[in-house]
Structure formats: C-alpha cells, structure tokens
Design a protein around this motif. Structure first.
Motif, short mmCIF file in Angstrom:
data_model
loop_
_atom_site.label_atom_id
_atom_site.label_comp_id
_atom_site.label_asym_id
_atom_site.label_seq_id
_atom_site.Cartn_x
_atom_site.Cartn_y
_atom_site.Cartn_z
N ARG A 183 -54.73 53.52 -59.99
CA ARG A 183 -56.16 53.27 -60.23
C ARG A 183 -56.21 51.60 -60.38
O ARG A 183 -56.93 51.04 -59.95
CB ARG A 183 -56.74 53.90 -61.41
N LEU A 184 -54.91 51.08 -60.83
CA LEU A 184 -54.78 49.50 -61.00
C LEU A 184 -54.63 48.91 -59.74
O LEU A 184 -55.24 47.82 -59.47
CB LEU A 184 -53.74 49.30 -61.92
N ALA A 185 -53.75 49.51 -59.03
CA ALA A 185 -53.58 49.02 -57.60
C ALA A 185 -54.70 49.17 -56.85
O ALA A 185 -54.81 48.13 -55.84
CB ALA A 185 -52.37 50.07 -57.19
N ASP A 186 -55.53 50.07 -56.87
CA ASP A 186 -56.94 50.12 -55.92
C ASP A 186 -57.57 48.75 -56.39
O ASP A 186 -58.18 48.35 -55.37
CB ASP A 186 -57.73 51.38 -56.32
N SER A 187 -57.80 48.53 -57.48
CA SER A 187 -58.80 47.30 -58.09
C SER A 187 -57.95 46.11 -58.36
O SER A 187 -58.64 44.80 -57.96
CB SER A 187 -59.35 47.62 -59.42
N HIS A 188 -56.74 45.81 -58.26
CA HIS A 188 -55.82 44.67 -58.53
C HIS A 188 -54.69 45.02 -57.55
O HIS A 188 -53.61 44.64 -57.97
CB HIS A 188 -55.49 44.44 -59.79
N CYS B 149 -49.28 45.49 -56.96
CA CYS B 149 -48.12 45.62 -55.96
C CYS B 149 -46.91 44.88 -55.99
O CYS B 149 -45.64 45.30 -55.80
CB CYS B 149 -49.07 45.87 -54.33
N ALA B 150 -47.17 43.62 -56.45
CA ALA B 150 -46.07 42.60 -56.54
C ALA B 150 -45.25 43.17 -57.87
O ALA B 150 -43.78 43.22 -57.61
CB ALA B 150 -46.58 41.36 -56.70
N MET B 151 -46.16 43.64 -58.75
CA MET B 151 -45.15 43.87 -59.97
C MET B 151 -44.42 45.22 -59.56
O MET B 151 -43.33 45.47 -60.17
CB MET B 151 -46.45 44.42 -61.02
N ASN B 152 -45.15 46.10 -58.96
CA ASN B 152 -44.25 47.29 -58.56
C ASN B 152 -43.19 47.03 -57.73
O ASN B 152 -42.04 47.74 -57.82
CB ASN B 152 -45.41 48.45 -57.76
N GLY B 153 -43.21 46.12 -56.65
CA GLY B 153 -42.19 45.86 -55.87
C GLY B 153 -40.96 45.32 -56.59
O GLY B 153 -39.72 45.64 -56.17
N ALA B 154 -41.35 44.51 -57.61
CA ALA B 154 -40.35 43.91 -58.55
C ALA B 154 -39.57 44.92 -59.34
O ALA B 154 -38.37 44.86 -59.38
CB ALA B 154 -40.78 42.61 -59.32
N PHE B 155 -40.38 45.85 -59.72
CA PHE B 155 -39.91 46.83 -60.69
C PHE B 155 -38.85 47.76 -59.83
O PHE B 155 -37.79 48.06 -60.28
CB PHE B 155 -41.10 47.55 -61.18
N LEU B 156 -39.41 48.18 -58.56
CA LEU B 156 -38.36 49.05 -57.97
C LEU B 156 -37.27 48.26 -57.33
O LEU B 156 -36.16 48.97 -57.17
CB LEU B 156 -39.30 49.49 -56.54
N SER B 157 -37.50 46.98 -57.23
CA SER B 157 -36.21 46.15 -56.63
C SER B 157 -35.15 46.40 -57.85
O SER B 157 -33.98 46.49 -57.50
CB SER B 157 -36.58 44.98 -56.26
N GLY B 158 -35.45 46.17 -59.11
CA GLY B 158 -34.59 45.90 -59.98
C GLY B 158 -34.00 47.58 -60.33
O GLY B 158 -32.91 47.73 -60.53
#
Length: 220
Positions: free
Chosen positions: A173-178, A183-192
């Motif tokens: 839901r957050l990714a849909d509106s922001h 997505c940048a936050m998610n990418g960094a989390f998954l990289s870690g």
C-alpha cells in the motif's frame, strides 16, 4: 523479537475468533503477572476445565505462553506441584492477507528521521543507510536468502536461472502511493539482507512486473 511466521500469525488471530478465548485473553493480557487456570476461570465464571482447554489452545496457537511456579511461598518437599501459569506470548500479533509488514516500514522511516535530525544529513540518505543496516542485521544467521525472504513475506519463486522473482510486496500500500521512497527503502533493505546471507548485494535489482515486488534477485 522477530515476528511469528505468517501462518502462525494467522492461526493466532483466528484463535481469538472464539468468544471464550477472547475473554480469557483479556484476563491474561490485562494482568501484570501470569494468570493461573483457577483465577482465569473465576474471573469469567466458567468451569476450570473450560478455561484450561481454551488457555492451552491459545498456547498451541502462539497467543499465550506457559510458565510453572510454586504458589503461596512454599518450596521444597511437600510444597506441591508447580502451578501452570499463562501470560501473553508476544507484545502484539497482527496478520494480513496477503502478508504485509508496515511495522517494519514505520520503524525504518522513524529511525531514519531521527538519524537525519541528529546528524543533519538528508532524510533519503539516512533511510537508505538505516534500511541496509536493518536488512543486514535481520538476515545474519538465516539459512539462506530464500529462507529469509520467505520469512519476511516476499514469497520468493525461483526463476530457473538461480535468481528469484518476489511475488509479494510487504509494503504494497505504501509502495503504491510513495513508490520512489518505498522502493528505494526496500531495495536497500534487500541489499543488506543479501549481504547478511553472504551474497553479493548487487544481485538485488529493480523489477517492474505488475503484481510483483519492485525488486528481484538476479542469478549469480
């Protein structure tokens, strides 16, 4: 504390669909100390056997946990068997279908704002650093990246070449509106998380397949 696996959280919430269990959970969760079966039954005016059955069912479903202790200040021979006492197993249990993790997103964003305010750095930079560090810390000790991704609700699916498509977005839901921020936050989390599992963080790449997570795991 890591949250319960998704299936356990669904079972825990479903367990409270029974009125007796909801009432008993209210008695236990509102008590400052563990509650015995006699006290729980007395508080609701139900038979001890009924209270015992439902309390043990909530233990089985992950809502409550058990400890044994001597009551009445007696110890040693002749003091009797320890009483079975119940307390809540988790500070809170939430479940959604499909699996979502907005608590994690809120924690990452709040931590980033605090770090940004304290250090005077851009919020985005703080969010990416915070997310990477969190993914790294959470994934360390996982058996594999696939295991970690499954536990965190991403629903990884092998792509046949050694990578994974991620069929679910825990922050949908957050990714849909922001989308740019999330997505940048998610990418960094998954990289870690990849680094925490001993993989090259560069294997985390963007993804624009509709209905999937905004990231994917590329083949080695």
């Amino acid at each position: 504390m890591r949250r319960l696996p998704w299936a356990r959280r669904i079972a825990a919430v479903a367990s409270l669909g029974d009125e007796n269990r909801r009432n008993l959970f209210g008695v236990v969760s509102s008590s400052p100390r563990p509650v015995g079966r006699d006290d729980a039954a007395g508080a609701l005016g139900i038979p001890r056997s009924t209270a015992s059955f439902h309390l043990d069912r909530m233990v089985q479903d992950g809502v409550l946990t058990v400890e044994f202790r001597k009551l009445g200040g007696k110890a040693g021979p002749g003091s009797g068997r320890p009483a079975k006492m119940y307390r809540t197993a988790q500070p809170e249990v939430g479940a959604s279908v499909p699996d979502r993790n907005y608590d994690l997103a809120g924690e990452l964003m709040a931590t980033a704002i605090e770090q940004s305010s304290a250090a005077g750095e851009p919020v985005r930079d703080a969010l990416l650093a915070t997310s990477y560090a969190k993914g790294l810390a959470m994934a360390e000790g996982s058996g594999s990246l696939e295991e970690f991704l499954s536990a965190e609700g991403y629903v990884p699916e092998p792509d046949g070449a050694g990578g994974y498509a991620l069929r679910n977005c825990p922050f949908h839901r957050l990714a849909d509106s922001h989308s740019e921020v999330v997505c940048a936050m998610n990418g960094a989390f998954l990289s870690g998380a990849a680094a925490g599992c001993g993989l090259a963080e560069g294997r985390i790449a963007g993804n624009n397949v509709p209905g999937e997570c905004c990231a994917r795991v590329t083949p080695p």
